[in-house]
Design an enzyme around this catalytic site. Structure first.
Site, PDB file in Angstrom:
ATOM      1  N   CYS A   4      24.282 -41.737   7.937  1.00 44.75           N
ATOM      2  CA  CYS A   4      25.639 -41.948   7.428  1.00 44.75           C
ATOM      3  C   CYS A   4      25.780 -41.680   5.939  1.00 44.75           C
ATOM      4  O   CYS A   4      24.835 -41.797   5.175  1.00 44.75           O
ATOM      5  CB  CYS A   4      26.081 -43.392   7.648  1.00 44.75           C
ATOM      6  N   GLY A  63      25.478 -36.744   7.557  1.00 42.74           N
ATOM      7  CA  GLY A  63      25.969 -36.978   8.912  1.00 42.74           C
ATOM      8  C   GLY A  63      26.985 -35.923   9.274  1.00 42.74           C
ATOM      9  O   GLY A  63      27.981 -35.762   8.568  1.00 42.74           O
ATOM     10  N   ASN A  83      26.500 -47.627   5.806  1.00 40.70           N
ATOM     11  CA  ASN A  83      25.337 -46.739   5.857  1.00 40.70           C
ATOM     12  C   ASN A  83      24.101 -47.627   5.909  1.00 40.70           C
ATOM     13  O   ASN A  83      23.915 -48.479   5.048  1.00 40.70           O
ATOM     14  CB  ASN A  83      25.307 -45.851   4.610  1.00 40.70           C
ATOM     15  N   GLY A  84      23.287 -47.410   6.914  1.00 44.81           N
ATOM     16  CA  GLY A  84      22.091 -48.230   7.085  1.00 44.81           C
ATOM     17  C   GLY A  84      21.957 -48.624   8.534  1.00 44.81           C
ATOM     18  O   GLY A  84      22.572 -48.007   9.409  1.00 44.81           O
ATOM     19  N   TYR A 131      13.886 -36.011   0.909  1.00 47.92           N
ATOM     20  CA  TYR A 131      14.609 -35.165   1.842  1.00 47.92           C
ATOM     21  C   TYR A 131      16.099 -35.493   2.012  1.00 47.92           C
ATOM     22  O   TYR A 131      16.928 -34.607   2.022  1.00 47.92           O
ATOM     23  CB  TYR A 131      13.911 -35.255   3.205  1.00 47.92           C
TER      24      TYR A 131
END
Ligand code: SF4
Length: 493
Positions: free
Chosen positions: A25, A51, A129-130, A270
């Site tokens: 996300c 995402g 997000n998570g 990344y």
């Protein structure tokens, strides 16, 4: 039916063979500008790497109230439509882009965030997000107590926990809710008048604050501030909650017990964009430095250093600079390869990596080539790339990997294959080299990665400065849902 869990690993993307870890996300929010949703759409576009499967925006206008739109696909294919954007008026908006595991499990529009809840004191929307590591237990408890879930997302637990809180204000209810939540969360939320940002106590996922004119911005990464011309102010600190409104500006406090931070080190390797700044460091520079460390740790005689595009590029540059071996674009990526273009039929899948990458034959023929990639997950793509390089006439192929062996799944907001599908979970380095059939294979050490990320002394094994669980198996928050499902933690040494 049990809820689909983001770490129900069976569904791997048909597009890339499940051979990359995927950030799930990106979140973005703006307060205090006309037509905030347009800014949010641009911000989400800049966060699209976090995402690609769906996105959503919720906004508020003093006259027209809350409005929202949730769509599958790229931001640019949905939130550029003038008719749609006219339905999203107002000076306050938040948005979310998500990656979900492919197939039916994640692909329902009601799972697309932001989620909205109507409370007695007004509405609120949240974008997360998570990953909540105790979501299954929380959900079970909430359902037993009468909550009716609309989605299969772990994030919806937060809305239901807020609904059950006895606190008077929405930010206070959110605090209450988040104290029950374990795992990783960087949240952007909104009420009718407030923009709210929160990071979990470990600060696993990123979140930063920006300023645009008289308005404010919250974003997963700084690259999304740049696209709307916002100034970077600072990171939201681990465990911090900021409540922003037009009258009082940014109000900050720390509602959780303070603990040493454990930011995700894989963001440096990344996930984040190389033009973002994390912890005051350029992501690009950290990646280049990883290449420098890798060249020191794992030198080899060769003619060319080539990146596996695109994420291996800065590390390949660093490797080349440190080793003195020329850098070259031995593999060319098709820049116009969108996921939406590919029908996941068997025939197309069999073309595999050649759809995305092509070898620069004239350059490679007869050369001893060092290929620098960001990670090896299942190893399937690495094998194909090696074969392409050999087919092009390379004399030798040496892999240098800009992360340590990925031997453990992530439970904090990154889609990972099941542990037994991770190459490094079942093989040592030499066995992986044999499996990939390359002349040599070396991964950066954990200490080398920490040094590249700015920790001169390397990893502090007593109190690691980052989350590195996917390499070390040391989870900073016990993944309690997964343990309940039978996941075996690493045995104590
Ligand atoms: S387990 Fe790996 S990918 Fe997940 S948060 Fe930790 S370092 Fe990042």
């Amino acid at each position: 039916m049990p809820p689909a869990h983001p770490f129900d690993f069976d569904a791997l993307s048909p597009f890339d063979d499940g051979d990359k870890l995927k950030e799930e996300c990106g979140v973005f929010g703006v307060l205090g500008v006309a037509d905030a949703a347009n800014f949010v759409a641009l911000g989400l576009h800049a966060l699209q790497h976090r995402g690609q499967e769906a996105g959503g925006i919720v906004c508020h206008h003093p006259e027209f109230g809350f409005n929202s739109a949730h769509r599958f696909g790229y931001v640019r294919d949905n939130f550029t439509n003038a008719t749609l954007m006219q339905t999203l008026p107002g000076p306050l908006a938040i948005g979310h882009v998500r990656y979900s595991t492919a197939g039916a499990k994640g692909a329902v529009i009601r799972d697309v965030q932001p989620f909205f809840g109507e409370f007695s004191m007004g509405g609120a929307a949240i974008a997360h997000n998570g990953n909540i590591t105790n979501a299954i237990a929380l959900r079970r408890e909430l359902i037993e107590r009468g909550s009716i879930f609309q989605s299969s997302s772990d994030s919806e637990c937060i809305i239901h926990l807020m609904a059950r809180s006895l606190q008077k204000g929405i930010p206070e209810r959110m605090e209450d809710a988040l104290r029950r939540v374990e795992g990783a969360f960087s949240i952007v939320a909104m009420t009718r008048t407030k923009l709210i940002g929160v990071r979990d106590p470990l600060g696993v996922r990123p979140l930063c604050l920006g300023k645009i004119g008289d308005g404010w911005v919250l974003s997963s990464e700084t690259c999304a501030l740049d696209i709307i011309g916002a100034d970077y102010v600072r990171e939201i600190e681990p465990g911090e909650m900021v409540v922003i409104d037009e009258k009082r500006g940014v109000q900050s406090h720390f509602p959780f017990r303070r603990v040493p931070s454990r930011f995700c080190i894989f963001e440096h390797v990344y996930f984040s964009r190389p033009d973002s700044i994390i912890g005051g460091r350029s992501v690009y520079e950290t990646r280049r430095q990883i290449g420098v460390e890798l060249a020191r740790e794992a030198p080899v005689d060769a003619d060319l250093v080539c990146p596996v595009p695109d994420s291996g590029t800065p590390a390949a540059i660093g490797y080349s600079q440190e080793s003195g071996i020329p850098y070259a674009m031995g593999i060319i990526r098709n820049q116009y390869m969108g996921r939406t273009f590919i029908e996941p039929t068997e025939q197309i899948r069999n073309m595999g990596v050649r759809l995305k990458l092509n070898v620069n034959r004239a350059l490679i023929r007869g050369k001893r080539v060092i290929l620098v990639d960001d990670s090896v997950v299942r190893g399937t793509t690495s094998r194909k790339i090696k074969q392409m390089i050999l087919d092009a006439g390379a004399a030798e192929v040496h892999f240098r990997i800009a992360s340590p062996p990925t031997a453990w799944p992530c439970f904090y907001g990154v889609d990972t294959p099941q542990r037994e599908k991770l190459l490094a979970a079942t093989m040592n380095e030499e066995e992986m080299r044999e499996h990939l059939a390359v002349d040599s294979l070396k991964f950066i050490s954990l200490d080398g990665l920490y040094r590249a990320a700015g920790e001169a002394e390397g990893r502090n094994n007593k109190c690691p400065q980052y989350c590195d669980a996917c390499f070390s198996g040391e989870y900073p928050v016990a993944p309690s849902d997964m343990i309940e499902k039978g996941f075996q933690l690493k045995a104590a040494e």
